[in-house]
Scaffold this motif. Structure first.
Motif, mmCIF file in Angstrom:
data_model
loop_
_atom_site.group_PDB
_atom_site.id
_atom_site.type_symbol
_atom_site.label_atom_id
_atom_site.label_comp_id
_atom_site.label_asym_id
_atom_site.label_seq_id
_atom_site.Cartn_x
_atom_site.Cartn_y
_atom_site.Cartn_z
ATOM 1 N N ARG A 57 -4.422 -1.066 -5.377
ATOM 2 C CA ARG A 57 -4.572 -0.027 -6.391
ATOM 3 C C ARG A 57 -5.337 1.124 -5.733
ATOM 4 O O ARG A 57 -6.315 0.889 -5.016
ATOM 5 C CB ARG A 57 -5.365 -0.594 -7.570
ATOM 6 N N GLU A 59 -7.827 4.092 -5.806
ATOM 7 C CA GLU A 59 -8.937 4.519 -6.667
ATOM 8 C C GLU A 59 -8.708 5.971 -7.123
ATOM 9 O O GLU A 59 -8.566 6.869 -6.283
ATOM 10 C CB GLU A 59 -10.261 4.458 -5.886
ATOM 11 N N HIS A 76 -2.660 7.295 -12.904
ATOM 12 C CA HIS A 76 -3.003 6.209 -11.978
ATOM 13 C C HIS A 76 -1.751 5.740 -11.263
ATOM 14 O O HIS A 76 -0.690 5.644 -11.878
ATOM 15 C CB HIS A 76 -3.598 4.999 -12.739
ATOM 16 N N GLU A 78 -0.054 2.618 -9.928
ATOM 17 C CA GLU A 78 -0.253 1.169 -10.163
ATOM 18 C C GLU A 78 0.858 0.353 -9.517
ATOM 19 O O GLU A 78 1.918 0.879 -9.162
ATOM 20 C CB GLU A 78 -0.278 0.892 -11.666
ATOM 21 N N ASN A 79 0.613 -0.975 -9.457
ATOM 22 C CA ASN A 79 1.588 -1.951 -8.940
ATOM 23 C C ASN A 79 2.150 -1.552 -7.571
ATOM 24 O O ASN A 79 3.341 -1.700 -7.313
ATOM 25 C CB ASN A 79 2.749 -2.152 -9.925
ATOM 26 N N THR A 80 1.305 -1.020 -6.730
ATOM 27 C CA THR A 80 1.754 -0.620 -5.392
ATOM 28 C C THR A 80 1.726 -1.825 -4.457
ATOM 29 O O THR A 80 0.829 -2.669 -4.540
ATOM 30 C CB THR A 80 0.854 0.498 -4.834
ATOM 31 N N GLU A 173 -5.559 -6.101 -4.122
ATOM 32 C CA GLU A 173 -5.529 -7.055 -5.237
ATOM 33 C C GLU A 173 -4.682 -8.254 -4.846
ATOM 34 O O GLU A 173 -3.687 -8.110 -4.130
ATOM 35 C CB GLU A 173 -4.900 -6.400 -6.481
ATOM 36 N N ARG A 175 -2.012 -10.810 -6.068
ATOM 37 C CA ARG A 175 -1.034 -10.935 -7.168
ATOM 38 C C ARG A 175 -0.056 -12.065 -6.874
ATOM 39 O O ARG A 175 0.389 -12.231 -5.732
ATOM 40 C CB ARG A 175 -0.218 -9.638 -7.302
#
Lengths: 210, 73
Positions: A57, A59, A76, A78-80, A173, A175
């Motif tokens: 993610r 920032e 934002h 996201e989910n990169t 992150e 996942r």
């Protein structure tokens, strides 16, 4: 368009599967050779490409996303996802990667082997043979199993990335990222296998009806 | 299979070969062989009718139900 029998769509697909199967076999052979020479590979001197899946993610404080024409705020990213590519420093890491690669290639070869056998019967114009239902069921289980293994490896990779890597303004992150569509496809293949089994039973009954 | 086709006796009585019967009723010799060896799962009425006509018999003369032998140890 002729779908089954000689010089048909199924024989064309059989040829493609054969190419894939032989390609996987060559890669598997090369991987086994690489594993065999791993004790003599000196990772810092020999460049060995190593990719770890990473989910992250960005920032918003350090990397602001702006959309001036629309005047929107708080955007934002996201989910990169991506891969961290580097050269490992130990032989164990190289060997571990090659072992995982061998396992994946062996699974792919096994699934392609089952598909080859199914498509050979289609090319011969006789799809309803008892073994096909079993082969298709195995493919269904392999698709489900393969997706679970892939998601597990992706999770392990992303967990590894969160533990050992850092980039300023980027938060790694972990996942699981299980592909539900692949699991559903596997379940559909299992149902198709049972349809084949029923078709085989009906075909056999038909052939024994005088 | 509990239903048996008594084709052997009828062919012997009528002095017919399997090939001749197949020709007369218009089915393949492979199918007549399936009937004779009791491997058939089903018999079409049209086949049964042709068999009765050519062998000059009733369906009951062709088919026989036998109790399955219990499979013990």
């Amino acid at each position: 368009m002729k779908v089954m029998g000689k010089a048909s769509l199924s024989s064309f697909v059989t040829a493609l599967i054969n190419i894939g199967w032989y390609g996987a076999m060559i890669l598997l052979g090369l991987s086994v050779c690489l594993l065999a020479i791993t004790p003599w590979v000196d990772p810092p001197r020999v460049e060995v490409g190593f990719a770890v899946p990473a989910a992250f993610r960005i920032e918003p404080e350090t990397h602001r996303v702006t959309a001036s024409p629309f005047g929107v705020e708080n955007v934002h990213l996201e989910n990169t996802q991506g891969s961290l590519r580097f050269s490992p420093r130990s032989r164990v890491a190289v060997a571990g990667t090659v072992v995982v690669l061998i396992a994946v290639l062996a699974l792919i070869m096994w699934v392609l082997g089952q598909l080859r056998a199914v498509f050979r019967t289609l090319s011969a114009g006789k799809p309803f043979v008892a073994a096909n239902a079993t082969r298709i069921r195995r493919i269904g289980y392999a698709v489900i199993f393969g997706e679970i293994v892939r998601a597990t490896l992706a999770y392990v990779g992303t967990r590894y990335a969160t533990t050992y890597f850092s980039i300023q303004g980027v938060r790694f992150e972990a996942r699981a990222d299980l592909n539900v569509v692949a699991i559903i496809c596997g379940l559909i293949i299992l149902v198709i296998a049972e349809v084949f089994r029923e078709g085989t039973r009906l075909d056999e009954e038909q052939s024994l009806t005088v | 299979m509990s239903i048996h086709v008594k084709l052997d006796h009828l062919l012997l009585d009528r002095r017919l070969t399997l090939t001749e019967l197949a020709d007369r009723i218009g089915i393949t010799i492979a199918n007549v062989s399936i009937l004779k060896t009791n491997k058939a799962r089903a018999v079409r009425f049209s086949t049964l009718e042709a068999l009765c006509r050519e062998l000059d018999c009733q369906p009951g003369d062709l088919l026989e139900w036998r109790r399955d032998e219990p499979t013990g140890r």
